[in-house]
Design an enzyme around this catalytic site. Structure first.
Site, short mmCIF file in Angstrom:
data_model
loop_
_atom_site.label_atom_id
_atom_site.label_comp_id
_atom_site.label_asym_id
_atom_site.label_seq_id
_atom_site.Cartn_x
_atom_site.Cartn_y
_atom_site.Cartn_z
N LYS A 1 0.86 -1.18 0.00
CA LYS A 1 0.00 0.00 0.00
C LYS A 1 0.89 1.23 0.00
O LYS A 1 1.79 1.36 0.87
CB LYS A 1 -0.84 0.00 1.28
CG LYS A 1 -2.32 0.07 1.03
CD LYS A 1 -3.01 0.04 2.37
CE LYS A 1 -4.47 0.23 2.24
NZ LYS A 1 -5.08 0.35 3.57
C1 E4P Z 1 -8.43 1.08 3.54
O1 E4P Z 1 -7.62 0.33 3.02
C2 E4P Z 1 -8.27 1.69 4.85
O2 E4P Z 1 -7.59 0.78 5.69
C3 E4P Z 1 -9.57 1.97 5.53
O3 E4P Z 1 -10.68 1.57 4.74
C4 E4P Z 1 -9.69 3.31 6.14
O4 E4P Z 1 -10.94 3.42 6.77
P1 E4P Z 1 -11.29 4.56 7.84
O5 E4P Z 1 -11.55 5.82 7.09
O6 E4P Z 1 -12.52 4.04 8.51
O7 E4P Z 1 -10.11 4.66 8.75
#
Ligand code: E4P
Length: 214
Positions: free
Chosen positions: A83
């Site tokens: 990522k």
């Molecule tokens: C995506 O890969 C992220 O880990 C995640 O969906 C972020 O979500 P949040 O906005 O609830 O922290």
């Protein structure tokens, strides 16, 4: 649409995986921190549970550092996806990973142009954050709709992961819009599963079954 779980909590991943619905897992530094464990063993344990893409996030701010992390994490398991943040350095690192055959998930996507740039750099996945857009009174799903249409126009192979999911309806909307993947928190998976009429129906059947002469 494939369903990923958005968590680093191994017990939750095991539970959702046992339902036979899980195609992958996304983590981020905040989710890893919540577990209070080292990064590598958590990712390795997740890889042993789910046979699909497992996102592990790089935390360097420069492309060189991100690439270094990408090379290391991708050695942990074939299913590890790196990522990378949607920045100029993140794009550089995405292009570098693409050249080296390392799969990427460009994260923190909040505009169509960011999604286009990430795809151009060779991202395997992009993650538009719908919940965080909704939080600031933008309609997160409109972003997903635009990205899916844009990618479809040109046969772009980058897959759209609907991220920052806050409710079961986000999942329904993601599927209606033709997103490739929704990454869903454990709590939302549970909400998706339950329906009061199902519970009521089971109880009624059990009550009637008890009246059948045996
Ligand atoms: C995506 O890969 C992220 O880990 C995640 O969906 C972020 O979500 P949040 O906005 O609830 O922290």
């Amino acid at each position: 649409m494939k369903l990923f779980v958005d968590t680093a909590k191994v017990e939750h991943i095991k539970e959702v995986a046992s339902w036979g619905v899980l195609s992958g897992v996304t983590t981020n530094p905040s989710l890893i921190a919540k577990e209070g464990r080292d990064f590598r063993p958590v990712i390795e344990e997740i890889c042993a549970i789910v046979d699909g893409p497992i996102s592990a996030e790089a935390v360097s701010l420069d492309a060189e550092g991100m690439l270094k992390e990408a090379r290391e994490y991708s050695k942990w398991h074939d299913n590890v996806i790196i990522k990378l943040p949607m920045t100029d350095e993140g794009l550089k690192a995405t292009a570098g990973c693409t050249e080296e055959g390392i799969k990427t998930n460009v994260t923190l996507i909040f505009s169509p142009m960011q999604a286009l740039l990430a795809a151009k750099a060779g991202a395997t996945y992009v993650s538009p954050f719908v919940g965080r857009l909704d939080d600031i009174s933008h309609v997160g799903m409109e972003l997903v709709q635009t990205i899916v249409a844009m990618y479809d126009n040109y046969g772009i192979e980058t897959e759209v992961i609907v991220a920052s999911v806050r409710s079961p309806l986000h999942v329904v909307d993601a599927a209606l819009l033709g997103a490739h993947i929704a990454t869903i928190p454990y709590k939302i998976f549970k909400q998706m599963l339950h329906h009061p009429l199902t519970d009521k129906g089971i109880q009624a059947f059990l009550d009637d079954w008890a009246k059948v002469p045996k």
